[in-house]
Write a protein that holds these residues in place. Structure first.
Motif, PDB file in Angstrom:
ATOM      1  N   ALA A   2     -94.338   3.976  22.700  1.00  0.00           N
ATOM      2  CA  ALA A   2     -94.323   5.172  21.846  1.00  0.00           C
ATOM      3  C   ALA A   2     -93.033   5.200  21.039  1.00  0.00           C
ATOM      4  N   ALA A   3     -93.136   5.789  19.860  1.00  0.00           N
ATOM      5  CA  ALA A   3     -91.964   6.038  19.023  1.00  0.00           C
ATOM      6  C   ALA A   3     -92.060   7.466  18.518  1.00  0.00           C
ATOM      7  N   ILE A   4     -90.957   8.173  18.604  1.00  0.00           N
ATOM      8  CA  ILE A   4     -90.903   9.548  18.108  1.00  0.00           C
ATOM      9  C   ILE A   4     -89.812   9.656  17.050  1.00  0.00           C
ATOM     10  N   LEU A   5     -90.081  10.465  16.054  1.00  0.00           N
ATOM     11  CA  LEU A   5     -89.119  10.749  14.996  1.00  0.00           C
ATOM     12  C   LEU A   5     -88.659  12.188  15.169  1.00  0.00           C
ATOM     13  N   THR A   6     -87.349  12.398  15.218  1.00  0.00           N
ATOM     14  CA  THR A   6     -86.815  13.744  15.397  1.00  0.00           C
ATOM     15  C   THR A   6     -86.500  14.386  14.051  1.00  0.00           C
ATOM     16  N   GLU A   7     -86.248  15.683  14.101  1.00  0.00           N
ATOM     17  CA  GLU A   7     -85.907  16.392  12.865  1.00  0.00           C
ATOM     18  C   GLU A   7     -84.597  15.893  12.277  1.00  0.00           C
ATOM     19  N   ASN A   8     -83.755  15.258  13.073  1.00  0.00           N
ATOM     20  CA  ASN A   8     -82.504  14.693  12.569  1.00  0.00           C
ATOM     21  C   ASN A   8     -82.685  13.294  11.987  1.00  0.00           C
ATOM     22  N   GLY A   9     -83.926  12.782  11.988  1.00  0.00           N
ATOM     23  CA  GLY A   9     -84.207  11.488  11.408  1.00  0.00           C
ATOM     24  C   GLY A   9     -83.993  10.307  12.339  1.00  0.00           C
ATOM     25  N   ASN A  10     -83.791  10.587  13.616  1.00  0.00           N
ATOM     26  CA  ASN A  10     -83.605   9.510  14.592  1.00  0.00           C
ATOM     27  C   ASN A  10     -84.933   9.134  15.232  1.00  0.00           C
ATOM     28  N   VAL A  11     -85.046   7.876  15.614  1.00  0.00           N
ATOM     29  CA  VAL A  11     -86.241   7.373  16.277  1.00  0.00           C
ATOM     30  C   VAL A  11     -85.867   6.987  17.707  1.00  0.00           C
ATOM     31  N   TYR A  12     -86.693   7.442  18.636  1.00  0.00           N
ATOM     32  CA  TYR A  12     -86.528   7.090  20.044  1.00  0.00           C
ATOM     33  C   TYR A  12     -87.828   6.466  20.527  1.00  0.00           C
ATOM     34  N   THR A  13     -87.693   5.488  21.402  1.00  0.00           N
ATOM     35  CA  THR A  13     -88.858   4.754  21.873  1.00  0.00           C
ATOM     36  C   THR A  13     -88.930   4.786  23.398  1.00  0.00           C
ATOM     37  N   GLY A  14     -90.111   4.440  23.884  1.00  0.00           N
ATOM     38  CA  GLY A  14     -90.319   4.309  25.322  1.00  0.00           C
ATOM     39  C   GLY A  14     -91.560   3.488  25.580  1.00  0.00           C
ATOM     40  N   VAL A  15     -91.655   2.963  26.779  1.00  0.00           N
ATOM     41  CA  VAL A  15     -92.853   2.237  27.207  1.00  0.00           C
ATOM     42  C   VAL A  15     -93.376   2.885  28.480  1.00  0.00           C
ATOM     43  N   CYS A  16     -94.654   2.657  28.751  1.00  0.00           N
ATOM     44  CA  CYS A  16     -95.229   3.176  29.983  1.00  0.00           C
ATOM     45  C   CYS A  16     -94.702   2.362  31.157  1.00  0.00           C
ATOM     46  N   ILE A  17     -94.581   3.034  32.280  1.00  0.00           N
ATOM     47  CA  ILE A  17     -94.185   2.397  33.532  1.00  0.00           C
ATOM     48  C   ILE A  17     -95.213   2.839  34.559  1.00  0.00           C
ATOM     49  N   ASP A  18     -96.049   1.906  34.990  1.00  0.00           N
ATOM     50  CA  ASP A  18     -97.111   2.203  35.946  1.00  0.00           C
ATOM     51  C   ASP A  18     -96.688   1.726  37.330  1.00  0.00           C
ATOM     52  N   THR A  19     -96.813   2.625  38.311  1.00  0.00           N
ATOM     53  CA  THR A  19     -96.412   2.282  39.673  1.00  0.00           C
ATOM     54  C   THR A  19     -97.568   2.461  40.647  1.00  0.00           C
ATOM     55  N   ALA A  20     -97.468   1.800  41.783  1.00  0.00           N
ATOM     56  CA  ALA A  20     -98.504   1.896  42.817  1.00  0.00           C
ATOM     57  C   ALA A  20     -98.558   3.289  43.429  1.00  0.00           C
ATOM     58  N   SER A  21     -97.491   4.043  43.326  1.00  0.00           N
ATOM     59  CA  SER A  21     -97.441   5.366  43.949  1.00  0.00           C
ATOM     60  C   SER A  21     -97.644   6.504  42.955  1.00  0.00           C
ATOM     61  N   THR A  22     -98.096   6.224  41.776  1.00  0.00           N
ATOM     62  CA  THR A  22     -98.343   7.189  40.690  1.00  0.00           C
ATOM     63  C   THR A  22     -97.083   7.916  40.232  1.00  0.00           C
ATOM     64  N   LEU A  23     -95.931   7.401  40.536  1.00  0.00           N
ATOM     65  CA  LEU A  23     -94.684   8.019  40.085  1.00  0.00           C
ATOM     66  C   LEU A  23     -94.203   7.422  38.771  1.00  0.00           C
ATOM     67  N   GLY A  24     -95.082   6.775  38.065  1.00  0.00           N
ATOM     68  CA  GLY A  24     -94.718   6.141  36.810  1.00  0.00           C
ATOM     69  C   GLY A  24     -94.476   7.151  35.704  1.00  0.00           C
ATOM     70  N   MET A  25     -94.356   6.621  34.494  1.00  0.00           N
ATOM     71  CA  MET A  25     -94.044   7.472  33.354  1.00  0.00           C
ATOM     72  C   MET A  25     -94.785   6.942  32.128  1.00  0.00           C
ATOM     73  N   CYS A  26     -95.416   7.849  31.398  1.00  0.00           N
ATOM     74  CA  CYS A  26     -96.067   7.483  30.144  1.00  0.00           C
ATOM     75  C   CYS A  26     -95.009   7.108  29.104  1.00  0.00           C
ATOM     76  N   ALA A  27     -95.418   6.331  28.129  1.00  0.00           N
ATOM     77  CA  ALA A  27     -94.506   5.906  27.067  1.00  0.00           C
ATOM     78  C   ALA A  27     -93.934   7.102  26.304  1.00  0.00           C
ATOM     79  N   GLU A  28     -94.763   8.106  26.057  1.00  0.00           N
ATOM     80  CA  GLU A  28     -94.302   9.279  25.309  1.00  0.00           C
ATOM     81  C   GLU A  28     -93.195  10.007  26.068  1.00  0.00           C
ATOM     82  N   ARG A  29     -93.399  10.220  27.359  1.00  0.00           N
ATOM     83  CA  ARG A  29     -92.381  10.920  28.145  1.00  0.00           C
ATOM     84  C   ARG A  29     -91.119  10.080  28.281  1.00  0.00           C
ATOM     85  N   ASN A  30     -91.278   8.765  28.323  1.00  0.00           N
ATOM     86  CA  ASN A  30     -90.124   7.882  28.368  1.00  0.00           C
ATOM     87  C   ASN A  30     -89.314   8.014  27.074  1.00  0.00           C
ATOM     88  N   ALA A  31     -89.998   8.045  25.932  1.00  0.00           N
ATOM     89  CA  ALA A  31     -89.320   8.224  24.641  1.00  0.00           C
ATOM     90  C   ALA A  31     -88.645   9.601  24.571  1.00  0.00           C
TER      91      ALA A  31
END
Length: 135
Positions: free
Chosen positions: A33-62
Motif C-alpha cells: 500500500a501507498a498513502i499520500l498525506t495532505e503534506n505531500g508525503n508518501v508512506y508505504t507498507g506491506v502485509c505481514i501474515d502470521t500463523a497466529s493472526t497477529l499480522g498486519m495489512c499493508a494499509e495499516r502498516n503504511a
C-alpha cells in the motif's frame, strides 16, 4: 508542491511488493500500500501474515509508518497485489482509516488502475458510527 497522482502512487506501491517467507510462521509482501498525506508525503507498507493472526495489512502498516513520522491526514490510498491487481481496504482497515481524522471519509481510494476509477472511503463504509465524536 507537485501533487502525486494515482499512477505514481501505484508505481510506488508496486515497488514495495516482494512476496517472501520470513519464517515458518510469517509471510510478507504479497500486498503493498501507498498513502499520500495532505503534506505531500508518501508512506508505504506491506502485509505481514502470521500463523497466529497477529499480522498486519499493508494499509495499516503504511499508516503506522505515517504516524511514526508525525502525520495523520491521508488524501489518497492505493493498495495492490504483487500481480498488479488493485485491492480495496478490508473492513478493519476501513474502520482504522475512518478513525484517523474528521475528514477521513474523503480519502480517495483507487479501485481500478486501467480506468483510473476512484471512490471515497465514506462510500465503502456507509453510516459510520463515529462522526459525532469529531464534533
Amino acid at each position: 508542491m507537485k501533487e502525486i497522482g494515482f499512477k505514481e502512487l501505484y508505481k510506488i506501491a508496486m515497488s514495495k511488493n516482494n512476496p517472501r517467507k520470513i519464517s515458518p510462521f510469517i509471510e510478507a509482501g504479497e500486498v503493498s500500500a501507498a498513502i499520500l498525506t495532505e503534506n505531500g508525503n508518501v508512506y508505504t507498507g506491506v502485509c505481514i501474515d502470521t500463523a497466529s493472526t497477529l499480522g498486519m495489512c499493508a494499509e495499516r502498516n503504511a499508516i503506522a509508518n505515517m504516524i511514526t513520522n508525525g502525520e495523520s491526514k491521508i488524501i489518497k490510498l492505493v493498495c495492490c497485489f504483487s500481480d498488479g491487481r488493485i485491492g480495496s481496504p478490508c473492513g478493519a482497515c476501513r474502520e482504522y482509516l475512518m478513525q484517523l481524522d474528521k475528514d477521513s471519509g474523503n480519502i480517495e481510494i483507487l479501485i481500478n488502475y486501467e480506468k483510473m476509477e476512484i471512490i471515497k472511503l465514506k462510500d465503502i463504509i456507509p453510516m459510520w458510527w463515529g462522526d459525532e465524536k469529531f464534533k
